[in-house]
Design an enzyme around this catalytic site. Structure first.
Site, PDB file in Angstrom:
ATOM      1  N   ILE A   1      63.949  47.195   2.329  1.00 28.89           N
ATOM      2  CA  ILE A   1      64.672  47.330   3.592  1.00 28.89           C
ATOM      3  C   ILE A   1      66.024  46.669   3.323  1.00 28.89           C
ATOM      4  O   ILE A   1      66.087  45.535   2.832  1.00 28.89           O
ATOM      5  CB  ILE A   1      63.914  46.682   4.781  1.00 28.89           C
ATOM      6  CG1 ILE A   1      64.707  46.864   6.078  1.00 28.89           C
ATOM      7  CG2 ILE A   1      63.564  45.240   4.540  1.00 28.89           C
ATOM      8  CD1 ILE A   1      63.918  46.467   7.339  1.00 28.89           C
ATOM      9  N   SER A   2      67.098  47.406   3.574  1.00 29.24           N
ATOM     10  CA  SER A   2      68.433  46.934   3.176  1.00 29.24           C
ATOM     11  C   SER A   2      68.817  45.643   3.893  1.00 29.24           C
ATOM     12  O   SER A   2      68.353  45.357   4.998  1.00 29.24           O
ATOM     13  CB  SER A   2      69.487  47.997   3.501  1.00 29.24           C
ATOM     14  OG  SER A   2      69.384  49.076   2.612  1.00 29.24           O
ATOM     15  N   GLN A   3      69.687  44.890   3.236  1.00 29.60           N
ATOM     16  CA  GLN A   3      70.276  43.694   3.835  1.00 29.60           C
ATOM     17  C   GLN A   3      70.976  44.107   5.136  1.00 29.60           C
ATOM     18  O   GLN A   3      71.687  45.113   5.166  1.00 29.60           O
ATOM     19  CB  GLN A   3      71.288  43.132   2.835  1.00 29.60           C
ATOM     20  CG  GLN A   3      72.011  41.900   3.288  1.00 29.60           C
ATOM     21  CD  GLN A   3      73.065  41.458   2.268  1.00 29.60           C
ATOM     22  OE1 GLN A   3      73.166  42.019   1.180  1.00 29.60           O
ATOM     23  NE2 GLN A   3      73.837  40.462   2.631  1.00 29.60           N
TER      24      GLN A   3
ATOM     25  N   ARG B   1      63.860  43.982  13.868  1.00 29.06           N
ATOM     26  CA  ARG B   1      63.765  44.224  12.418  1.00 29.06           C
ATOM     27  C   ARG B   1      62.433  43.739  11.840  1.00 29.06           C
ATOM     28  O   ARG B   1      61.915  44.324  10.883  1.00 29.06           O
ATOM     29  CB  ARG B   1      64.947  43.540  11.702  1.00 29.06           C
ATOM     30  CG  ARG B   1      65.033  43.845  10.200  1.00 29.06           C
ATOM     31  CD  ARG B   1      66.309  43.254   9.595  1.00 29.06           C
ATOM     32  NE  ARG B   1      66.480  43.633   8.193  1.00 29.06           N
ATOM     33  CZ  ARG B   1      66.328  42.829   7.160  1.00 29.06           C
ATOM     34  NH1 ARG B   1      65.978  41.553   7.363  1.00 29.06           N
ATOM     35  NH2 ARG B   1      66.509  43.255   5.922  1.00 29.06           N
TER      36      ARG B   1
END
Length: 213
Positions: free
Chosen positions: A63-65, A37
């Site tokens: 950027i999503s959790q 990530r």
């Protein structure tokens, strides 16, 4: 483009966090344990890459959790070879998760800057979507329909009708619906005109942009 032992160790801790928050799908956890990530984020955020938080990326997007990514992926119930449509490519992180799960992924991004960046970046990591498209997610991708699953990674004020129409019978649409906060919503197409709907609590997403031109 390094993925060190330290990164892998932090990733393992993140997976334990996701398990503790209720993520049970082993294939989703395994996929996320493989994906670096930190490489999807601006270098100044490297120390934060494996915290369970959303972070800013280019073009005022995020950027999503990781929990959100895992939760949406779990709801999709991805099977090897599934044909999926992703609305909102963003950094490409969710795209990579879907590809790790063995799906054939078509992904649409509305932001030109992100589209160009992610189109170049994903193949460098070995992630090859079937197609990355610069376009309007509200319209879906009629020429490739029907899909086994559709995932929307931005907050939609309403459910775009074309997305429901482009699902296979038995197909699943996972979409956060709402203005300020969104309710995670799952639609399963039971018959041509029949959909089963289920909701899963509040989340926060950047808004899904519509092409008004």
């Amino acid at each position: 483009m390094e993925d060190t032992f330290k990164h892998k160790g932090l990733r393992a801790k993140l997976i334990e966090t996701l398990k503790s928050k209720g993520i049970k799908d082993v294939s989703v956890l395994n996929a996320m344990s493989k994906i670096p990530r930190h490489l999807f984020m601006d270098s100044s955020f490297l120390d934060h890459a494996y915290q369970d938080k959303a972070f800013p990326i280019a073009a005022d997007q995020t950027i999503s959790q990781p929990y959100t990514v895992a939760f949406q992926s779990e709801l999709l119930q991805v099977k090897q070879g599934d044909k999926l449509l992703e609305i909102g490519t963003g950094s490409g992180y969710q795209t990579a998760v879907l590809l790790e799960l063995g799906a054939k992924v078509f992904s649409i991004e509305r932001q030109q800057e992100l589209f160009k960046k992610t189109s170049k970046f994903l193949p460098k990591l070995g992630y090859r979507a079937k197609r990355l498209i610069f376009g309007d997610g509200y319209k879906g991708l009629q020429e490739e329909a029907p899909f086994d699953g559709i995932i929307v990674t931005a907050g939609a004020p309403f459910v775009p009708k074309p997305l429901l129409e482009q699902l296979k019978i038995g197909g699943r649409l996972v979409i956060p619906v709402g203005e300020e906060t969104q309710v995670m919503t799952l639609y399963i197409r039971k018959e041509e005109k029949t959909f089963e709907k289920e909701t899963f609590g509040d989340f926060r997403f950047v808004p899904l942009l519509e092409d008004k031109s």
